[in-house]
Each structure stands twice: as C-alpha cells, then as structure tokens.
Scaffold this motif. Structure first.
Motif, short mmCIF file in Angstrom:
data_model
loop_
_atom_site.label_atom_id
_atom_site.label_comp_id
_atom_site.label_asym_id
_atom_site.label_seq_id
_atom_site.Cartn_x
_atom_site.Cartn_y
_atom_site.Cartn_z
N GLU A 382 0.83 -1.20 0.00
CA GLU A 382 0.00 0.00 0.00
C GLU A 382 0.86 1.25 0.00
O GLU A 382 0.55 2.25 -0.68
CB GLU A 382 -0.92 -0.01 1.22
CG GLU A 382 -2.12 0.91 1.09
CD GLU A 382 -3.01 0.53 -0.09
OE1 GLU A 382 -3.46 1.46 -0.80
OE2 GLU A 382 -3.23 -0.68 -0.32
N GLU A 383 1.97 1.19 0.75
CA GLU A 383 2.89 2.33 0.81
C GLU A 383 3.41 2.69 -0.58
O GLU A 383 3.43 3.88 -0.96
CB GLU A 383 4.06 2.00 1.73
CG GLU A 383 5.14 3.07 1.76
CD GLU A 383 6.38 2.64 2.55
OE1 GLU A 383 7.43 3.30 2.39
OE2 GLU A 383 6.30 1.65 3.31
N TYR A 384 3.81 1.68 -1.36
CA TYR A 384 4.41 1.97 -2.67
C TYR A 384 3.36 2.21 -3.75
O TYR A 384 3.63 2.92 -4.72
CB TYR A 384 5.39 0.86 -3.05
CG TYR A 384 6.71 1.04 -2.34
CD1 TYR A 384 7.64 1.96 -2.79
CD2 TYR A 384 6.99 0.35 -1.16
CE1 TYR A 384 8.83 2.17 -2.12
CE2 TYR A 384 8.19 0.56 -0.48
CZ TYR A 384 9.10 1.48 -0.97
OH TYR A 384 10.27 1.70 -0.30
N ILE A 385 2.17 1.66 -3.59
CA ILE A 385 1.08 2.01 -4.50
C ILE A 385 0.81 3.51 -4.40
O ILE A 385 0.63 4.21 -5.40
CB ILE A 385 -0.19 1.19 -4.20
CG1 ILE A 385 -0.02 -0.26 -4.67
CG2 ILE A 385 -1.41 1.81 -4.87
CD1 ILE A 385 -1.18 -1.17 -4.30
N ALA A 417 11.74 -1.08 -2.10
CA ALA A 417 11.34 -1.65 -0.81
C ALA A 417 12.54 -2.20 -0.04
O ALA A 417 12.47 -2.38 1.18
CB ALA A 417 10.31 -2.75 -1.02
N LEU A 418 13.65 -2.45 -0.73
CA LEU A 418 14.86 -2.96 -0.09
C LEU A 418 15.77 -1.84 0.40
O LEU A 418 16.80 -2.09 1.02
CB LEU A 418 15.64 -3.85 -1.06
CG LEU A 418 14.96 -5.16 -1.46
CD1 LEU A 418 15.83 -5.90 -2.47
CD2 LEU A 418 14.69 -6.03 -0.25
N ASP A 419 15.38 -0.58 0.10
CA ASP A 419 16.16 0.59 0.50
C ASP A 419 17.62 0.48 0.03
O ASP A 419 18.56 0.66 0.80
CB ASP A 419 16.12 0.77 2.02
CG ASP A 419 16.61 2.16 2.44
OD1 ASP A 419 16.48 3.10 1.63
OD2 ASP A 419 17.14 2.29 3.56
N LEU A 420 17.80 0.18 -1.25
CA LEU A 420 19.13 0.06 -1.83
C LEU A 420 19.71 1.44 -2.11
O LEU A 420 18.96 2.43 -2.24
CB LEU A 420 19.05 -0.74 -3.13
CG LEU A 420 18.39 -2.13 -3.01
CD1 LEU A 420 18.22 -2.74 -4.38
CD2 LEU A 420 19.23 -3.03 -2.13
#
Length: 499
Positions: A382-385, A417-420
């Motif tokens: 939901e955060e990234y949508i 989402a992996l915060d790369l």
C-alpha cells in the motif's frame, strides 16, 4: 477532403459493459503518416483492432474508399475481410513463423499453386518482388526467418502486407527493438511507401519519432479522441498536455551542470563481456548516470557484471571506497545494489501473480515474523502504490492486467522496498506511454535527491539528455565519452557512439 481514404465515425466499443472507446472519430488521408499517441489503455490499439477486423464495433460507422475513389460504408467482420480491402497491421510482437523461410511467410495463407501442387517458384518470385519494395534485395527469399535481424523481420512483415496490395499499413511501436541505424532504414522505407500512395498509421510513444516521420497526430485519452493536429503546428508540450490532461512542465536536467563529489560505486580495469577491453567508471551519490550506446555497445553487459549476473573478470569493483566481490545477484543486493531489467515481463515480474506478491518478492526475508509477514506485505504494498501512484484496482490485481507503465512502477517498487543505494535501470521507459515516462523520470529524480545512485541505460538519446546528470557513451565495450549532460548535445553523443 477528397484525399481521405478512411473515415471512422462515432466508434464505440464495450468489453463486459465497460466502455473502452466512446464515440471516436478518426480519418486517414492517402499517402500520409498518421500518428496515434496516448497513454496505454487510451484506446489506440482497440480502434486499430476494429479497423483490422479483430474486434467488432458496438456503434459507429466505417467508410472506406472504393475503386471509384468514393467513400462507402463497409463492415470488417474479420481480419481476412480487412486484408481483402487493403488493410494490414504489423504488431509489436511479430506474427511470423520463425522456422519457415521468408517466401513461405510472405505468401502464407495465399500460396500459389500449379495444378494441385504448391508452386514454389512462383512463391519465391512473389517474395522477391515484395522484398525489393522493402529494400531487402540482398537477402534470399529462402532464408529462414529465425536467422534474420529484428529489422529484417519487420521488413518481412511489411512485405507480407504489401503482398496483399495494402493501401493502409498500421505499425504498432515499430522502433521499440531497433537500433538507431535500423530506425533510419525503417523511416526511409516509410517515406518510400508514403510516396507510392500507401497510408501509414503509426502508433508510438517516442516524441522525437513523431515529429520526424509524422504528418498528423491523433491524441487519445481514456477511450476518447481528444484532437487531431498537424505535426507542423504543434509542440511536444502541447501533445503531453493533451495526453495527460494537465499542464506539462519541462523537466530537463541537462540545462544545468550538477556536481556530485562522493563516489558510491567505482570499477577499475573492468573487462566487459566478449570485448576484452578494460574500462574504468564511477557513480556518485545522488547522481543519475546515463549510459548510452548503440545495440551491442556493451551497456547491458556492464550492468550484468555490476549486478553479479556475469563474472567481472580481473577488474576490481569498489563500493563506498571499499573493494567488494560480487559473484551473484545475492551479493549485489546484500551490498545495496539492485537492477531493473530491460525485459520486465520475463525477468522483472511474475505476470500471473498479483501486485502485492510481485512488489514484496525481494523483501520477504526482511519480514520479521512469518505469521505477521502477510500484514507487513500488505502495508508495504500500500505504501508503494501510494508513493509511486500505481494505477491498480487493488493489491490483488494480476500484474499482466496492468499497463506497461504501471508494471514498470511495480518493478521499481520491488527494489525500492529494499532501501538500496545503487539502482540500475535498463531501458526503464521502453514500451510505456508518455504520461508514465514523465512519472518514472520524476521517481528517478526523487531517488537521486534522496542520495540514491542511479545508473540508467537507455537507447533513447533525448531521454538520456533529459534525465541524466552525467553521461557515459559506450562503443564496442569501451567508454568513449564521460561528461556532464549539460555540456553535451545529440550530435556529440552520437559521434562518440559510432566511432
């Protein structure tokens, strides 16, 4: 309007009660290149599938010029009827039999016979005649299709159209897999066809192509025809405003030179793929590094080595100043490096799964407790949508039902989402519409502002100039140019790419 050979009026189409075309009007003139643009799902392809008999209209009228030069109403109930009336379409995914030869493909379904026996001599003569019209005289009609280049396969498709006396040829994203040289060859062929009176409907998302090859442009949005304009009397900003339905603000980065000091990733004496030539490169914190080159220049090979897909050889890779060993993608991810591949459908997504399962796939190991992971997945999705503005009916929507632009946003979200801190994007906007391109550019810019390092590989030269802070130009496995984007123009970049 005596030169109009096709008039589609008030065309309406519904699927399962949902209106996908709403009273669309479209006309085509003899010997013109008429461009169709709009976001994915705007209705362009649906209208053309109605014209080619693949879909049937629910309402409206189609008028097609007859042998007397007069427009008369016609029904196109199937693709055969469209072919018989001189309407053909070359799809983005070619419709060729790879294990058959060129002559067999050109004549398929209409093979000449002598008595009760297939007349192969006549088939080859027919193929050779049509191949001459598409500048393929140097290739044998008996060559097997799978041995041809992408550009040659496209010419075979066009030759097949011409063999049916096509008056109207529809080209769907015809340059999506072509090199710059092959695009030039295709445009030369289109101009030749146009001069002979053939009308071309050209579906594309590439603005520079539209202004180079088009005569008129029809803009679609949300199943409606917004307007038809002359190429000579419009601009890119005006077109984008019509496509997305709002004012467009120029977002070129190349107007200024931005300095980035901190080196995030560095390669020394790296030998790329089969070329056997050593190169050095750096990527700075907060920088968008554009990597440009023609097909076969070594761009994708460099990305694959950084991400651990291919071995790095005798060179050394440094991350934040420390030498690192990347033997596989797992090592790369552990070091904060991610890669969004060129082929998102086969390499970046599992298209039969839903948005949530795709978006969280790479982050599953970070979910704290197995029993809580589903809730964490939903929260992350939901955060990234919301963050990337993914247009979806919900987390459960199957990926293959999303537009190309929204599929690409899911792939990007998977890695975010992996915060790369290093993200490689290989052809990030290929096959996505103009509106989605602008949104992807904005995402890249935001990531750079947050301190992420972006490596963008692209064969779209205006895109490279538009988005990059610094540009590397590769040729034959070597870096030929490495300068801030604001100090370069297209001519300088292309000169480096071919020399």
């Amino acid at each position: 309007m005596s030169d109009v050979i096709l008039q589609m009026s008030n065309i309406t189409k519904r699927f399962s009660g949902v209106t996908v075309l709403n009273k669309v009007n479209f006309n085509l003139k003899k010997g013109e290149v008429h461009v169709l643009i709009g976001e994915n799902g705007a209705g362009k392809s649906t209208l053309m599938k109605i014209l080619t008999g693949i879909h049937q209209k629910d309402e409206g009228q189609i008028l097609l010029v007859n042998k007397n030069g007069e427009l008369e109403e016609t029904e196109l109930k199937n693709p055969v009827m469209a072919l018989e009336r001189g309407i053909s379409m070359v799809f983005q995914e070619f419709n060729l039999m790879e294990n058959m030869n060129i002559a067999e493909n050109i004549c398929i379904g209409y093979e000449p016979v002598k008595g009760a026996v297939l007349d192969r001599k006549k088939m080859i003569e027919t193929a050779r005649e049509q191949m001459k019209r598409v500048n393929m005289e140097e290739v044998s009609p008996t060559a097997i299709v799978e041995t041809l280049t992408t550009a040659q396969k496209q010419c075979v498709e066009i030759a097949k159209c011409l063999s049916h006396d096509a008056r109207i040829i529809i080209l769907d994203e015809p340059t999506s897999s072509l090199s710059e040289k092959e695009v030039t060859t295709l445009f030369s062929l289109i101009r030749s066809l146009k001069a002979s009176g053939v009308s071309i409907v050209y579906i594309s998302h590439r603005m520079e192509e539209i202004f180079e090859i088009g005569d008129r442009i029809t803009v679609f949005r949300d199943g409606e025809m917004i307007d038809t304009v002359s190429v000579a009397k419009t601009s890119e900003n005006e077109l984008v405003k019509m496509i997305i339905g709002r004012e467009f603000v120029s977002d070129h980065l190349s107007e200024k030179v931005v300095k980035h000091e901190e080196v995030r990733l560095e390669g020394r004496h790296i030998s790329v793929g089969k070329f056997g030539k050593e190169l050095d490169f750096q990527v700075h914190k907060g920088e968008i590094l554009g990597v440009f080159g023609l097909v076969g220049a070594g761009r994708t090979e460099l990305a694959r080595m950084i991400f651990g897909i291919d071995p790095i050889g005798d060179g050394i890779l440094y991350k934040d100043g420390e030498p690192v060993r990347i033997a596989n993608p797992r090592d790369a991810i552990r070091l904060g490096i991610g890669m969004i591949p060129e082929d998102r459908k086969n390499l970046g997504l599992i298209t039969k799964l839903n948005v949530r399962d795709n978006l969280t796939l790479a982050a599953l190991k970070r979910m704290s407790v197995i029993l809580k992971s589903r809730a964490q997945e939903s929260s992350l999705t939901e955060e990234y949508i919301d963050r990337l503005g993914i247009a979806t009916s919900g987390q459960q929507q199957i990926i293959e039902r999303l537009s190309g632009g929204n599929q690409q946003k899911v792939v990007i979200s998977k890695w975010l989402a992996l915060d790369l801190d290093v993200i490689i994007l290989d052809e990030p906007t290929r096959g996505v519409d103009v509106g989605a391109k602008a949104e992807i550019y904005a995402i890249m810019r935001q990531l750079a502002d947050e301190g992420k390092s972006i490596i963008m590989i692209s064969s779209d030269l205006p895109e490279v100039l538009r988005v990059s802070h610094r540009i590397l130009v590769m040729h034959d496995g070597e870096i030929k140019l490495n300068r801030p984007a604001g100090t370069l123009d297209q001519e300088q970049i292309m000169h480096a790419a071919i020399s």
